[in-house]
Design an enzyme around this catalytic site. Sequence first.
Site, PDB file in Angstrom:
ATOM      1  N   GLY A  90       0.857  -1.251   0.023  1.00 26.87           N
ATOM      2  CA  GLY A  90      -0.180  -0.091  -0.284  1.00 26.87           C
ATOM      3  C   GLY A  90       0.952   1.553   0.454  1.00 26.87           C
ATOM      4  N   ARG A  91       2.275   1.299   0.327  1.00 33.74           N
ATOM      5  CA  ARG A  91       2.694   2.238   0.347  1.00 33.74           C
ATOM      6  C   ARG A  91       3.852   1.970  -0.416  1.00 33.74           C
ATOM      7  NH1 ARG A  91       4.347   3.226   6.735  1.00 33.74           N
ATOM      8  NH2 ARG A  91       4.123   1.250   6.728  1.00 33.74           N
ATOM      9  N   ASP A 123      -2.417   7.305   2.245  1.00 33.91           N
ATOM     10  CA  ASP A 123      -1.143   7.780   1.220  1.00 33.91           C
ATOM     11  C   ASP A 123      -0.165   7.407   0.448  1.00 33.91           C
ATOM     12  OD1 ASP A 123       0.087   7.623   3.464  1.00 33.91           O
ATOM     13  OD2 ASP A 123       0.062   9.936   4.126  1.00 33.91           O
ATOM     14  N   GLY A 124      -0.074   6.367   1.547  1.00 31.45           N
ATOM     15  CA  GLY A 124       1.021   5.771   0.143  1.00 31.45           C
ATOM     16  C   GLY A 124       1.856   5.783   0.718  1.00 31.45           C
ATOM     17  N   ARG A 181       5.303 -12.514   1.615  1.00 30.24           N
ATOM     18  CA  ARG A 181       5.568 -13.098   2.858  1.00 30.24           C
ATOM     19  C   ARG A 181       4.408 -13.955   2.827  1.00 30.24           C
ATOM     20  NH1 ARG A 181       5.309  -7.316   4.601  1.00 30.24           N
ATOM     21  NH2 ARG A 181       6.022  -5.998   2.523  1.00 30.24           N
ATOM     22  N   ASP A 256       1.233 -11.142   7.660  1.00 28.21           N
ATOM     23  CA  ASP A 256       2.348 -10.158   6.706  1.00 28.21           C
ATOM     24  C   ASP A 256       3.314  -9.708   6.407  1.00 28.21           C
ATOM     25  OD1 ASP A 256       0.293  -8.481   8.192  1.00 28.21           O
ATOM     26  OD2 ASP A 256       1.565  -6.596   6.998  1.00 28.21           O
ATOM     27  N   ASN A 257       3.838  -9.833   8.194  1.00 33.46           N
ATOM     28  CA  ASN A 257       5.506  -8.768   8.323  1.00 33.46           C
ATOM     29  C   ASN A 257       6.189 -10.017   7.887  1.00 33.46           C
ATOM     30  OD1 ASN A 257       4.005  -6.507   7.788  1.00 33.46           O
ATOM     31  ND2 ASN A 257       3.501  -6.417  10.107  1.00 33.46           N
ATOM     32  N   ASP A 266       9.638  -5.098   8.334  1.00 33.57           N
ATOM     33  CA  ASP A 266       9.511  -4.362   8.826  1.00 33.57           C
ATOM     34  C   ASP A 266       9.795  -3.888  10.053  1.00 33.57           C
ATOM     35  OD1 ASP A 266       6.699  -2.814   9.711  1.00 33.57           O
ATOM     36  OD2 ASP A 266       5.450  -4.089   8.761  1.00 33.57           O
TER      37      ASP A 266
HETATM   38  P1  AMP Z   1       2.389  -2.596   8.336  1.00 33.81           P
HETATM   39  O1  AMP Z   1       0.847  -2.322   9.778  1.00 33.81           O
HETATM   40  O2  AMP Z   1       3.557  -1.913   8.175  1.00 33.81           O
HETATM   41  O3  AMP Z   1       2.823  -3.559   7.774  1.00 33.81           O
HETATM   42  O4  AMP Z   1       1.574  -2.247   7.307  1.00 33.81           O
HETATM   43  C1  AMP Z   1      -0.197  -2.925   7.375  1.00 33.81           C
HETATM   44  C2  AMP Z   1      -0.918  -2.526   5.707  1.00 33.81           C
HETATM   45  O5  AMP Z   1      -1.597  -1.296   5.800  1.00 33.81           O
HETATM   46  C3  AMP Z   1       0.124  -2.695   4.299  1.00 33.81           C
HETATM   47  O6  AMP Z   1      -0.661  -3.705   3.636  1.00 33.81           O
HETATM   48  C4  AMP Z   1       0.431  -1.848   4.312  1.00 33.81           C
HETATM   49  O7  AMP Z   1       0.913  -1.412   3.227  1.00 33.81           O
HETATM   50  C5  AMP Z   1      -0.803  -0.594   4.518  1.00 33.81           C
HETATM   51  N1  AMP Z   1      -0.287   0.589   4.460  1.00 33.81           N
HETATM   52  C6  AMP Z   1       0.623   1.427   6.158  1.00 33.81           C
HETATM   53  N2  AMP Z   1       1.115   2.711   6.238  1.00 33.81           N
HETATM   54  C7  AMP Z   1      -0.049   2.518   4.866  1.00 33.81           C
HETATM   55  C8  AMP Z   1       0.122   4.431   4.041  1.00 33.81           C
HETATM   56  N3  AMP Z   1       0.520   5.548   4.391  1.00 33.81           N
HETATM   57  N4  AMP Z   1      -0.635   4.062   3.021  1.00 33.81           N
HETATM   58  C9  AMP Z   1      -1.152   3.113   2.253  1.00 33.81           C
HETATM   59  N5  AMP Z   1      -1.232   2.378   2.748  1.00 33.81           N
HETATM   60  C10 AMP Z   1      -0.759   2.006   4.357  1.00 33.81           C
HETATM   61 MG    MG Z   2       4.649  -4.425   6.506  1.00 31.51          MG
END
Ligand code: AMP
Ligand code: MG
Length: 497
Positions: A90-91, A123-124, A181, A256-257, A266
């Site tokens: 997502g980012r 916002d990615g 993952r 997913d991590n 992560d």
């Molecule tokens: P994380 O908690 O970092 O492992 O992220 C969990 C999910 O949320 C993943 O699919 C990320 O790509 C998505 N994600 C985290 N932060 C953002 C962001 N700012 N914009 C879009 N997707 C996000």
């Molecule tokens: Mg992650």
Amino acid sequence: MMHTPHWQHSYQALGRAYTATVAPEPATAPEWMAWNEALATEIEWPDMWRKTDLALAAFSGRGELEGAKPSASVYAGHQFGQYNPQLGDGRAVLLGEWTRSDAERFDIQLKGAGQTPYSRGGDGKSPVGPVVREFLLSEAMHHLGVPTTRALGAIATGDRVYRNDMEPGAVIVRVAKSHLRFGSIQYFAMTRDGDGLAELVEYAAERHFADILAAKDATTLEAKAEVLLEATVKRIASLVAHWQSLGFVHGVMNTDNMLLSGETIDYGPCAFVDTYQADAVFSAIDSHGRYRLSNQPGIGHWNTSVLASCLLKVLNSQEDKAVAYAQSVIDEFPRWYTDAFKTRIAAKLGLDSFRPEDTELHDTFLTILERDALDLTLAYRWLTHQALDDANHTPIGDLFTPSEDLIEWTASWRQRRAVNKGDNQETADLMRRANPVVIPRNHLVASAIGDAESQDYDKLEAAFIRWQQPFDWHDNDALWAATPTGSERVTRTFCGT
Ligand code: AMP
Ligand code: MG
């Protein structure tokens, strides 16, 4: 055979709905925050893309690297135990798999480069804080010997991102053996896309465990799935044992991590313990302590059992056989974990091997550290200098004051070392390589982040350099090695999502 280094895009060739083509969002006023020249050399990264304007433009969405094909991948995952059927990059944007002349492949990913089809309303982007943390922590972990994704560069975008406040934005260039993952497998298993699952399993097994496939002559899907499961579970067991031995709290061990390659990924809310606490939690969102230090081995076990259940369909066409095999592998996790952990602790305590009675010796050591609020890293290093008999010739004496109970404990530790088989100078020397002087302490990371937010990257650079040699003393180690006191202590971390 040797080839000129080049890009590959084998994920995109994975036919099924695995990746989407994306374009990194252009940054307004990009500037370098950090660059990792040693890693660039290691992966044979072209000179024209090393901390050049060309690279700065490409990493900030204002240009392209020839041959790169930006894409984002889908995955699913259990987040804090809850299944989320669709997550994904997502980012993060994958530029491609950079392939060295010896054919070794590295995923090159931009994290924080803007929205993708998997952004789910986010916002990615990423603020400077999480980028600095990941840059420093992942490289420090690598130099501590822990399998991990790496960081090639970090760039401030000159744009603002909105979190609790307006914050400066940044992008990190992440390098990984792959970004496959547990959640990638989960996505296809749970959407009942059997062909997609089979394709991904073969791909992952071939990409990460080609040597084992060859040794076992594993050519069928079932055989490859077995290798993928067993090898991944072994790697995760050993990875978590390594984390435990260093007091590293990952903080967000969602499925997913967890990478199939067994690299740490992560670096959101992670932190190392300073004063030892078995149940240390730093992440502001981990309110129930699911991912506390002492729970990491159990969560590793749980996560690998999720992976196993998602592989059942490809392990054997007969369900009972698939279940029996998966169960047999998962049941080994505690043994693989414990063996790996004991090996690490034996080295840290200067023991020839880990004997049954050493469990009590080590447990008592940790109990004393916790009760007397002593620093985990410094305590092991202090012991190292006791074993080397050079406690007066290093700065350790100024940095660490053992408690009475700890001094008393060393009597049983010395007795135990006295019955080591072989040369005790050797076990003492090994302690030096097992017990770091410096770890990426949270207060130092926080301080580097604070400065980087106002475009001062000196502390970031200094920390990056210092943490490349964690097992040696350096001149101003009173600063780098000391445990934080009072208001210096950082007890909460935020993932900045
Ligand atoms: P994380 O908690 O970092 O492992 O992220 C969990 C999910 O949320 C993943 O699919 C990320 O790509 C998505 N994600 C985290 N932060 C953002 C962001 N700012 N914009 C879009 N997707 C996000
Ligand atoms: Mg992650």
